[in-house]
Motif scaffolding. Structure first.
Motif, PDB file in Angstrom:
ATOM      1  N   LEU A 246       0.830  -1.204   0.000  1.00 56.76           N
ATOM      2  CA  LEU A 246       0.000   0.000   0.000  1.00 56.76           C
ATOM      3  C   LEU A 246       0.865   1.255   0.000  1.00 56.76           C
ATOM      4  O   LEU A 246       0.613   2.212  -0.752  1.00 56.76           O
ATOM      5  CB  LEU A 246      -0.927  -0.013   1.221  1.00 56.76           C
ATOM      6  CG  LEU A 246      -1.974   1.098   1.298  1.00 56.76           C
ATOM      7  CD1 LEU A 246      -2.979   0.952   0.166  1.00 56.76           C
ATOM      8  CD2 LEU A 246      -2.676   1.068   2.650  1.00 56.76           C
ATOM      9  N   ILE A 247       1.905   1.276   0.820  1.00 53.49           N
ATOM     10  CA  ILE A 247       2.801   2.439   0.899  1.00 53.49           C
ATOM     11  C   ILE A 247       3.547   2.643  -0.415  1.00 53.49           C
ATOM     12  O   ILE A 247       3.635   3.769  -0.931  1.00 53.49           O
ATOM     13  CB  ILE A 247       3.787   2.268   2.067  1.00 53.49           C
ATOM     14  CG1 ILE A 247       3.046   2.349   3.407  1.00 53.49           C
ATOM     15  CG2 ILE A 247       4.879   3.340   2.013  1.00 53.49           C
ATOM     16  CD1 ILE A 247       3.909   1.989   4.598  1.00 53.49           C
ATOM     17  N   TYR A 249       2.857   1.595  -3.557  1.00 54.20           N
ATOM     18  CA  TYR A 249       2.008   2.042  -4.662  1.00 54.20           C
ATOM     19  C   TYR A 249       1.489   3.456  -4.419  1.00 54.20           C
ATOM     20  O   TYR A 249       1.225   4.203  -5.368  1.00 54.20           O
ATOM     21  CB  TYR A 249       0.860   1.072  -4.890  1.00 54.20           C
ATOM     22  CG  TYR A 249       1.268  -0.131  -5.709  1.00 54.20           C
ATOM     23  CD1 TYR A 249       1.551  -0.006  -7.058  1.00 54.20           C
ATOM     24  CD2 TYR A 249       1.390  -1.391  -5.124  1.00 54.20           C
ATOM     25  CE1 TYR A 249       1.943  -1.101  -7.815  1.00 54.20           C
ATOM     26  CE2 TYR A 249       1.781  -2.501  -5.871  1.00 54.20           C
ATOM     27  CZ  TYR A 249       2.058  -2.344  -7.220  1.00 54.20           C
ATOM     28  OH  TYR A 249       2.457  -3.437  -7.962  1.00 54.20           O
ATOM     29  N   GLY A 250       1.336   3.839  -3.152  1.00 56.65           N
ATOM     30  CA  GLY A 250       0.994   5.224  -2.845  1.00 56.65           C
ATOM     31  C   GLY A 250       2.103   6.179  -3.263  1.00 56.65           C
ATOM     32  O   GLY A 250       1.840   7.251  -3.820  1.00 56.65           O
ATOM     33  N   TYR A 253       2.059   6.456  -7.086  1.00 58.52           N
ATOM     34  CA  TYR A 253       0.999   7.372  -7.541  1.00 58.52           C
ATOM     35  C   TYR A 253       1.401   8.818  -7.294  1.00 58.52           C
ATOM     36  O   TYR A 253       1.194   9.691  -8.160  1.00 58.52           O
ATOM     37  CB  TYR A 253      -0.300   7.054  -6.810  1.00 58.52           C
ATOM     38  CG  TYR A 253      -1.413   8.034  -7.120  1.00 58.52           C
ATOM     39  CD1 TYR A 253      -2.143   7.930  -8.303  1.00 58.52           C
ATOM     40  CD2 TYR A 253      -1.708   9.065  -6.239  1.00 58.52           C
ATOM     41  CE1 TYR A 253      -3.147   8.836  -8.603  1.00 58.52           C
ATOM     42  CE2 TYR A 253      -2.710   9.977  -6.529  1.00 58.52           C
ATOM     43  CZ  TYR A 253      -3.420   9.860  -7.699  1.00 58.52           C
ATOM     44  OH  TYR A 253      -4.410  10.758  -7.993  1.00 58.52           O
ATOM     45  N   ARG A 254       2.005   9.090  -6.141  1.00 56.88           N
ATOM     46  CA  ARG A 254       2.448  10.460  -5.822  1.00 56.88           C
ATOM     47  C   ARG A 254       3.497  10.934  -6.811  1.00 56.88           C
ATOM     48  O   ARG A 254       3.465  12.083  -7.276  1.00 56.88           O
ATOM     49  CB  ARG A 254       2.990  10.496  -4.397  1.00 56.88           C
ATOM     50  CG  ARG A 254       3.520  11.859  -3.954  1.00 56.88           C
ATOM     51  CD  ARG A 254       3.931  11.809  -2.491  1.00 56.88           C
ATOM     52  NE  ARG A 254       4.541  13.056  -2.073  1.00 56.88           N
ATOM     53  CZ  ARG A 254       5.838  13.332  -2.179  1.00 56.88           C
ATOM     54  NH1 ARG A 254       6.662  12.416  -2.699  1.00 56.88           N
ATOM     55  NH2 ARG A 254       6.321  14.492  -1.779  1.00 56.88           N
TER      56      ARG A 254
END
Length: 393
Positions: A246-247, A249-250, A253-254
């Motif tokens: 989750l971190i 891929y976050g 995206y950022r």
């Protein structure tokens, strides 16, 4: 739905998963192994396909046999082998998802770092495989065949003996709980036998579906404390893997969002400069962008002429990495969704359903479908394979 019908539905579903998953993952391995330019993402996809193919060819049929026999295997080796297979396969897939997330993060956010190369990716896969096998061995050692000899001095049946000491420990999903790290621990067989000889004096309800010869949790090798700690650690790998993915891929995206914002800002500033002096001599020679086109002088009426902008090599690689990251992100999401109900059931957070529990095997079937929908190159190669098969006939 009664137990017999539920078991039949589960067996049919697993049979369908086994056949379709074997065909799909075999095609993935065939197509990706024939590619000339093997990348780290291709290597991880091949690893996933190999794991899924092994699951569909070996583990799911083995699971069908075990379920059909109601976990009554009678011998230690089949019992321990079964627990080894189902508990080293699942964490290995989770570890590969984490490795894929790291690979996509470095490719998109730090493209010049080259942190994960092909040789390093192979080493990472080997280390993850060894670690997953260690987890499988540990789980197999916490299980054994439940077998008690009826004491000759007591005029009771074997089922009476079992039920008098196991009713507070055994539930229908003991083995299922262990797959996803439930922390419930059953007593050792020696403890059960001692308890029987000392305390059994009356009959109680017989535990449904439990009897001698069944593959069940045991503390014969490891005591209850060690088993409890291990199961907590095993269950924690899913949560840790989920948070890491989750971190990462976050962050991906950022990074993409920031890059697009900077590109849009440069585009706006090039089209609407505050003053002519803002551009240096070098800047005036640079290509001015407008909605993905390049300005190519003016026509006879003084209007700007546009021609199609051709992406540079770096841009092509960047967008290819984004497409691959999106595809593998969907693979990861499917993995998490497929295992979430089983994980919740194993920890008694939702009511247990055998059909829904074993639906986690759908993940091993879904990946080829995801590749076919989201990867045009794979889809083209797949069509070429089918054409060759049709032409050969």
């Amino acid at each position: 739905m009664d137990d017999e019908t539920e078991n039949l539905v589960v067996l049919v579903l697993l049979g369908i998963f086994s056949v379709t998953g074997s065909i799909g993952n075999a095609l993935v391995i065939y197509i990706y192994s024939r590619k000339r330019d093997i990348t780290t993402s291709s290597l991880f996809i091949l690893t996933l396909a190999g794991t899924d193919l092994f699951t569909c060819l070996i583990i799911i049929p083995y699971n069908i046999v075990v379920l059909y026999l109601n976990y009554t295997l009678y011998y230690e080796l089949p019992c321990k082998l079964y627990m080894f297979l189902i508990t080293c396969n699942v964490p290995f897939s989770a570890f590969v998802m984490v490795a894929i997330a790291f690979d996509r993060y470095f490719c998109i956010c730090h493209p010049f770092l080259h942190a994960i190369t092909i040789p390093r990716a192979k080493i990472i896969v080997m280390i993850m495989g060894v670690f997953a096998c260690i987890l499988g061995i540990m789980t197999s050692l916490t299980h054994g065949i439940f077998s008690i000899i009826d004491p000759p001095s007591l005029n009771i049946t074997v089922n009476d003996v079992i039920n008098s000491t196991m009713s507070s420990y055994i539930s229908q999903k003991n083995v299922n709980d262990t797959i996803l790290g439930n922390s419930s621990v059953t007593p050792s067989l020696s403890t059960i036998t001692t308890s029987i000889n000392e305390t059994v004096s009356s009959e109680a309800d017989i535990p449904e579906g439990y009897g001698p010869g069944m593959c069940a949790p045991s503390t014969e090798i490891f005591n209850s404390t060690v088993t409890y700690i291990y199961q907590k650690i095993y269950a924690g790998f899913y949560l840790i893997s989920f948070l890491i993915v989750l971190i990462l891929y976050g962050l991906i995206y950022r990074s993409i969002h920031i890059r697009r914002a900077l590109k849009a800002k440069r585009k706006r500033s090039s089209l609407f400069p505050a003053s002519p002096n803002e551009y240096s001599a070098v800047d005036t020679q640079m290509t001015v962008l407008n909605n993905g086109h390049e300005i190519d002088g003016k026509d006879a009426d003084g209007q700007k002429k546009f021609r199609k902008k051709s992406l540079g090599l770096k841009e092509k690689v960047f967008y290819a990495n984004i497409r691959t990251a999106a595809m593998l992100f969907i693979v990861t999401i499917v993995f998490l969704i497929a295992f979430l109900p089983s994980w919740l059931m194993a920890h008694d957070l939702v009511p247990f359903s055998k059909i829904l529990f074993y639906m986690y095997f759908i993940y091993n079937v879904a990946n080829p479908i995801i590749y076919a929908f989201m990867n045009t190159s794979f889809r083209d190669d797949l069509q070429a394979v089918f054409k060759r098969i049709c032409n050969s006939k």
